[in-house]
Scaffold this motif. Structure first.
Motif, mmCIF file in Angstrom:
data_model
loop_
_atom_site.group_PDB
_atom_site.id
_atom_site.type_symbol
_atom_site.label_atom_id
_atom_site.label_comp_id
_atom_site.label_asym_id
_atom_site.label_seq_id
_atom_site.Cartn_x
_atom_site.Cartn_y
_atom_site.Cartn_z
ATOM 1 N N TYR A 351 0.829 -1.202 0.000
ATOM 2 C CA TYR A 351 0.000 0.000 0.000
ATOM 3 C C TYR A 351 0.864 1.254 0.000
ATOM 4 O O TYR A 351 0.527 2.254 -0.648
ATOM 5 C CB TYR A 351 -0.947 0.005 1.198
ATOM 6 N N LEU A 352 1.999 1.206 0.693
ATOM 7 C CA LEU A 352 2.913 2.347 0.660
ATOM 8 C C LEU A 352 3.416 2.593 -0.763
ATOM 9 O O LEU A 352 3.539 3.745 -1.203
ATOM 10 C CB LEU A 352 4.096 2.099 1.600
ATOM 11 N N ALA A 353 3.674 1.494 -1.488
ATOM 12 C CA ALA A 353 4.096 1.636 -2.886
ATOM 13 C C ALA A 353 2.985 2.270 -3.722
ATOM 14 O O ALA A 353 3.243 3.103 -4.606
ATOM 15 C CB ALA A 353 4.479 0.272 -3.458
ATOM 16 N N LEU A 354 1.737 1.884 -3.440
ATOM 17 C CA LEU A 354 0.607 2.479 -4.156
ATOM 18 C C LEU A 354 0.495 3.974 -3.833
ATOM 19 O O LEU A 354 0.258 4.795 -4.725
ATOM 20 C CB LEU A 354 -0.694 1.762 -3.776
ATOM 21 N N VAL A 355 0.682 4.334 -2.561
ATOM 22 C CA VAL A 355 0.651 5.741 -2.162
ATOM 23 C C VAL A 355 1.732 6.530 -2.896
ATOM 24 O O VAL A 355 1.507 7.642 -3.374
ATOM 25 C CB VAL A 355 0.806 5.865 -0.633
ATOM 26 N N ASN A 356 2.923 5.942 -3.006
ATOM 27 C CA ASN A 356 4.009 6.627 -3.714
ATOM 28 C C ASN A 356 3.727 6.733 -5.206
ATOM 29 O O ASN A 356 4.141 7.705 -5.860
ATOM 30 C CB ASN A 356 5.327 5.895 -3.468
ATOM 31 N N PHE A 360 3.526 10.161 -7.303
ATOM 32 C CA PHE A 360 4.111 10.430 -8.621
ATOM 33 C C PHE A 360 3.077 11.100 -9.535
ATOM 34 O O PHE A 360 3.393 12.035 -10.271
ATOM 35 C CB PHE A 360 4.613 9.126 -9.254
ATOM 36 N N CYS A 361 1.835 10.618 -9.463
ATOM 37 C CA CYS A 361 0.766 11.213 -10.281
ATOM 38 C C CYS A 361 0.517 12.660 -9.871
ATOM 39 O O CYS A 361 0.261 13.527 -10.717
ATOM 40 C CB CYS A 361 -0.521 10.407 -10.132
ATOM 41 N N THR A 362 0.597 12.949 -8.570
ATOM 42 C CA THR A 362 0.397 14.325 -8.101
ATOM 43 C C THR A 362 1.464 15.245 -8.675
ATOM 44 O O THR A 362 1.183 16.390 -9.044
ATOM 45 C CB THR A 362 0.434 14.379 -6.563
ATOM 46 N N GLY A 363 2.688 14.728 -8.750
ATOM 47 C CA GLY A 363 3.800 15.546 -9.228
ATOM 48 C C GLY A 363 4.144 15.346 -10.682
ATOM 49 O O GLY A 363 5.260 15.672 -11.116
ATOM 50 N N ILE A 364 3.211 14.822 -11.443
ATOM 51 C CA ILE A 364 3.481 14.512 -12.846
ATOM 52 C C ILE A 364 3.986 15.763 -13.570
ATOM 53 O O ILE A 364 3.490 16.871 -13.325
ATOM 54 C CB ILE A 364 2.218 13.931 -13.517
ATOM 55 N N PRO A 365 4.982 15.675 -14.430
ATOM 56 C CA PRO A 365 5.572 16.864 -15.060
ATOM 57 C C PRO A 365 4.546 17.663 -15.869
ATOM 58 O O PRO A 365 3.600 17.110 -16.433
ATOM 59 C CB PRO A 365 6.658 16.281 -15.978
ATOM 60 N N GLY A 366 4.773 18.954 -15.909
ATOM 61 C CA GLY A 366 3.918 19.831 -16.713
ATOM 62 C C GLY A 366 3.110 20.787 -15.862
ATOM 63 O O GLY A 366 2.949 20.587 -14.651
ATOM 64 N N HIS A 367 2.609 21.835 -16.497
ATOM 65 C CA HIS A 367 1.771 22.814 -15.822
ATOM 66 C C HIS A 367 0.307 22.481 -16.072
ATOM 67 O O HIS A 367 -0.126 22.335 -17.219
ATOM 68 C CB HIS A 367 2.066 24.232 -16.328
ATOM 69 N N TYR A 368 -0.438 22.360 -14.997
ATOM 70 C CA TYR A 368 -1.882 22.170 -15.105
ATOM 71 C C TYR A 368 -2.513 23.509 -15.499
ATOM 72 O O TYR A 368 -2.151 24.544 -14.948
ATOM 73 C CB TYR A 368 -2.435 21.705 -13.748
#
Length: 978
Positions: A351-356, A360-368
């Motif tokens: 589950y910790l791996a899933l959280v990480n 990664f998705c939260t910090g995905i490259p690019g400007h929203y």
């Protein structure tokens, strides 16, 4: 369908018989007649045709192979309408025939047209829901058997699907494929029809159980179709859609269902199936019922984690669709089942791996939202996770916090990075819509940071402060403005909602803010908002005001910082007003300057005036009037100039703007508390209120404005707004102006009746009607506006619902505050009563509601005010007749509660009369509705008369009676929303 000859006149459908030919004619008119009125007539006729008994017969010829698709579609839709809504009209011995006809037609239309096939499938689904499980116990199993021969799955030619009959070779393969798609369409619409149809609760539960039992026939079929190595992707896509439909029935997520979900993960590798597979997986694992199948959820984690490499590659390549889809899957599992998976302590690393992975998705490259749209999907997950962690017992919390606090610190870095503005060049190229979406996205990030604070506490603020300090103190490598702005943004997000008064880093932050080199608007805005978020802290530490107030005043003179600087100054003036005396001169000087130069838009000018009102309120009494006069004199002079000009749209806007500024100022300028400290003297004896002094000085000017703008409701409303705000703020201090304002209000209303004048009158009644010294002018004003309004009712009040609403509110207030007003011979209580009855019938909800409030107050005084008792005795029957009529047929559902309150008041204050009126009214046949029997009306009357203390019960009684009158009692979903 060929368009008709436009020269041929459209037939008169009203007189046509319900025949196949005439239905086709009506359809042709609906689709191709250019006259909208003819189209509407056709639509209405066809709707009536669908509900007629003949529809059971004429729908079948419309499905003939030689008919056009539009006609076939109408035939199929008619079948569904009849089955769904008129099932009881079909004899039981015809059910089996109808079922076989539908199966045959579905087989025939399996190759299209698709719209006809879908409607036929929906019709058969509706039939199945009527007959399961009693008459058709294995409906789904039978459907699968009919459309899928035993040889499906063999190595023969029918591997692409299933069919009913068929030919040889290629033709058989085509038929088999078409029948397979038809079966999947049928299986897909069945749960959808179940979810959308209205059913009693017990029947819905029975059907849900029956359908869940049929899952054993659907699941193997879907697995078989998805596992084919060389299967048609169209079939697989429909199979995925079918699974999405069934998971809404809470089918079990274990055994073969778990294997089916794994097949969906395998489909993610096919680009053509990726989107459908994502939708299906997300639908499946987002069902809360899945939490029962803990082992299956644990087994899903490796499958989701196995997508991480694909996610990274998609992010690297800028493949937004793929990264978006994988993120949705990870968030669906992590968010929906956060607590369940946290409790699986032996799988904590998974589950910790899933959280990480979600991090990664939260910090995905690019400007929203320009370069990525994925990160926003994850934000609610972080709230869910922290909420679940903090819901555990303290000993478990300690363990979880040890594991996840480091993740949340990483999250802070990620969120602040995502909140970074792009370069000014890039930001300039963004569309206004992109900029607005980015603004909203940053608001979401600030909310998430607030949740993060719940996990990290004061250490988070210390972390932000240390980083900001290092940035600002590093003179060798000046920080990019975006880095500074992001850290301030983080501070502001937390300080806006969390009590930071006891934080030991805020003094340091206040000391750092003046060191910030403001190089652009975005950074300056955030500096302003950060200072504003600390206004309460500054109130407790006024010594620090001198550090930041100059920055706010510098921002105030810049139009581009209008919103942030004005709102911040207003907050400081409100929270710190008792400590602003040393800065008052500077604040007033800068504010006066920007107001005269019209640097800010109208709404910001109003905010600024409110802030200055707070500031002036805290000044010594001897200084307020002088400062107030200096502040408003330029605007009064401007108003005087406008008052002597000919009316024009430009002058009107300026007048309303200046009056609005005065209203805003007087809303917050309240010096009464300073007078409370004077011993042995009342406020009015000590000195007149500064606001009153100003209003008396400009009173003649306001009268001049009204003389030219009396017919303009917006200007009159702005004038009334100045006095109404003053009355609300000053209360009894406004007393010196009661007489002259009452006279002016009367003159306004006689000349041009307007709701705003009535609203101001109501405010005057509320404050001064009970005061002996002011009773006479208030009484004269009420009598004057009442006689004027009565003439409006005589001419026809329907065009003035706003005046009627305000008039009813005025008299409700007068009855409540000073019922003695109605002892006067000049007050026509009977006429008021009839006006109230008329108002009850208004379709505008606020107007009818105000009339109910009037009668509630009126009835309360039937015993102590003789004219009221007399009019009720004489005309109360009319009131009851009107209420019963509106409750029974005419009123909006939301008004029934207010009518019930009037009945409740009548039952408390004159129960004998109410019983008599109810008896006389309800014994009229067909009144208030033909749908209620005499027995039901008697029951309603007895129940109502038996409740004199329980207002809630009276509301329930009236509501049920209203539903009975409308024929809606027991209608699923209606009573709850009523």
């Amino acid at each position: 369908m060929e368009p008709p000859d436009s020269s041929v006149q459209s037939p008169d459908l009203v007189s046509l018989e319900l025949t196949v030919e005439n239905v086709e004619t009506a359809l042709q008119q609906l689709y191709y007649d250019p006259d909208m009125e003819h189209k509407n007539v056709a639509q209405k006729w066809l709707t009536q045709a669908q509900t007629s008994p003949q529809a059971w017969q004429f729908c079948w010829p419309l499905l003939s192979p030689d008919k056009l698709p539009e006609i076939q579609f109408f035939g199929a839709s008619t079948l569904h309408t009849k089955i769904a809504r008129h099932w009881a009209d079909l004899p039981t011995d015809q059910h089996e025939t109808l079922k076989m006809q539908l199966l045959s037609h579905i087989s025939h239309f399996s190759s299209g047209p698709k719209m006809v096939l879908t409607r036929l499938c929906v019709a058969l689904a509706s039939l199945a829901l009527h007959t399961m499980p009693q008459a058709w116990p294995q409906a789904v199993t039978d459907m699968v058997r009919v459309f899928q021969p035993e040889k499906v799955g063999d190595q023969g030619g029918s591997q692409d699907g299933a069919g009913v009959g068929g030919g040889d070779g290629a033709e058989e393969e085509v038929n088999t494929h078409a029948h397979c798609l038809a079966l999947l369409e049928l299986l897909t619409v069945l749960p959808e029809e179940f979810q959308s149809c209205r059913l009693p609760q017990t029947r819905r539960a029975q059907l849900r159980e029956a359908l869940a039992g049929e899952w054993t026939a659907v699941c193997p079929l879907l697995r078989q179709l998805l596992q084919r190595q060389e299967g048609n992707n169209q079939v697989k896509e429909r199979a995925l859609r079918c699974l999405s439909s069934w998971v809404g029935l809470d089918v079990p997520l274990h055994g073969e269902s778990e294997g089916l979900l794994q097949d969906c993960f395998a489909a993610l590798s096919d680009p053509e199936l990726f989107d459908s597979a994502v939708e299906t997986i997300v639908s499946s694992i987002s069902q809360p019922d899945c939490q029962r199948y803990t082992d299956a959820l644990v087994n899903l984690m490796p499958l989701v984690l196995g997508l991480h490499d694909q996610l990274k590659a998609a992010a690297r390549d800028g493949d937004m669709e793929t990264s978006h889809g994988i993120c949705r899957i990870a968030v669906a599992l992590g968010e929906t089942h956060s607590r369940t998976l946290l409790e699986q302590v032996e799988h904590w690393q998974g589950y910790l791996a899933l959280v990480n992975m979600i991090l990664f998705c939260t910090g995905i490259p690019g400007h929203y939202p320009v370069n990525e749209t994925t990160s926003s999907l994850t934000l609610t997950f972080w709230y869910t996770l922290q909420d679940d962690i903090l819901s555990f017992e303290e000993d478990k919390q300690v363990v979880y916090l040890q594991v996840y606090r480091p993740v949340y610190f990483q999250l802070v870095d990620v969120l602040l990075h995502k909140a970074h503005f792009p370069s000014e060049q890039d930001y300039t190229s963004w569309s206004s819509d992109d900029k607005e979406q980015f603004r909203i996205y940053r608001v979401d990030i600030s909310d998430t940071l607030m949740y993060v604070y719940e996990i990290l506490g004061a250490e988070l603020l210390s972390n932000l402060y240390d980083r900001l300090g290092r940035l600002l103190m590093d003179t060798e490598r000046p920080a990019a403005w975006q880095d500074t702005e992001a850290l301030l943004f983080g501070f502001q997000a937390i300080a806006e909602t969390i009590d930071v008064n006891y934080s030991d880093v805020i003094p340091g932050l206040i000391g750092l803010i003046p060191r910030i080199s403001i190089s652009n608007i975005q950074l300056a805005d955030t500096v302003m908002y950060t200072i504003g978020s600390l206004a309460e802290w500054l109130a407790d530490h006024p010594v620090m005001l001198g550090s930041v107030l100059p920055m706010v005043l510098q921002g105030l003179v810049k139009a581009e910082l209008s919103v942030s600087s004005v709102s911040t100054l207003k907050r400081i003036c409100r929270e710190c007003r008792h400590d602003l005396a040393p800065y008052a001169h500077d604040i007033m000087t800068v504010s006066q300057d920007v107001l005269v130069k019209e640097i800010h838009k109208s709404s910001q000018c109003m905010w600024l005036m409110q802030g200055l009102g707070f500031l002036l309120s805290a000044l010594p009494m001897e200084e307020i009037l002088g400062s107030l006069t200096t502040l408003i004199t330029p605007h009064i002079q401007r108003l005087d100039t406008l008052a002597h000009q000919e009316p024009s749209p430009t002058a009107k806007l300026s007048i309303i703007h200046i009056l609005g500024m005065l209203s805003s100022l007087f809303t917050t300028l309240d010096s009464r508390r300073q007078d409370e400290g004077s011993e042995g003297t009342t406020p009015s004896q000590a000195r007149p209120n500064p606001v009153v002094v100003v209003l008396q000085e400009v009173f003649t000017l306001i009268q001049t404005i009204l003389s030219k703008w009396l017919s303009d409701s917006e200007v009159v409303e702005a004038v009334c707004g100045v006095f109404e705000r003053s009355v609300k703020t000053l209360l009894n201090d406004f007393a010196p102006m009661v007489k002259q304002l009452s006279e002016m209000l009367g003159q306004i209303y006689i000349a041009f009746p307007q709701a705003s004048a009535l609203n101001l009158t109501r405010q005057m009644v509320h404050i001064f009607a009970g005061e002996k010294d002011h009773f006479s002018p208030i009484q004269a004003l009420i009598e004057l506006v009442t006689s004027t309004t009565l003439s409006i009712f005589q001419q026809g009040p329907r065009e003035h619902p706003d005046i009627v609403e305000s008039f009813m509110q005025l008299h409700a207030q007068a009855l409540k505050r000073k019922p003695d007003l109605y002892l006067s011979d000049h007050q026509d209580v009977k006429a008021l009563f009839y006006c109230g009855v008329l108002s009850l019938k208004f379709p505008e909800t606020p107007t009818a509601k105000s009339a109910c409030m009037f009668f509630m107050e009126l009835v309360c005084h039937c015993g102590d005010i003789p004219p009221i008792g007399q009019v009720l005795q004489r005309d109360g029957k009319l009131l009851i007749h009107t209420i019963l009529e509106t409750v029974g047929s005419q009123s909006l559902c939301c008004l029934t509660e207010h009518f019930s309150e009037v009945l409740f008041c009548l039952n408390r204050h004159c129960p004998a009369l109410l019983a008599q009126w109810l008896k006389e009214g309800l014994h009229v046949p067909g009144f208030p509705s033909a749908q209620v029997s005499m027995e039901q009306k008697d029951t309603f009357s007895q129940q109502l008369l038996g409740e004199q203390t329980n207002k809630r019960r009276v509301k329930e009684i009236v509501k049920e009676f209203s539903l009975l009158c409308r024929g809606l009692q027991g209608t699923t979903g209606y009573s709850a929303d009523y």
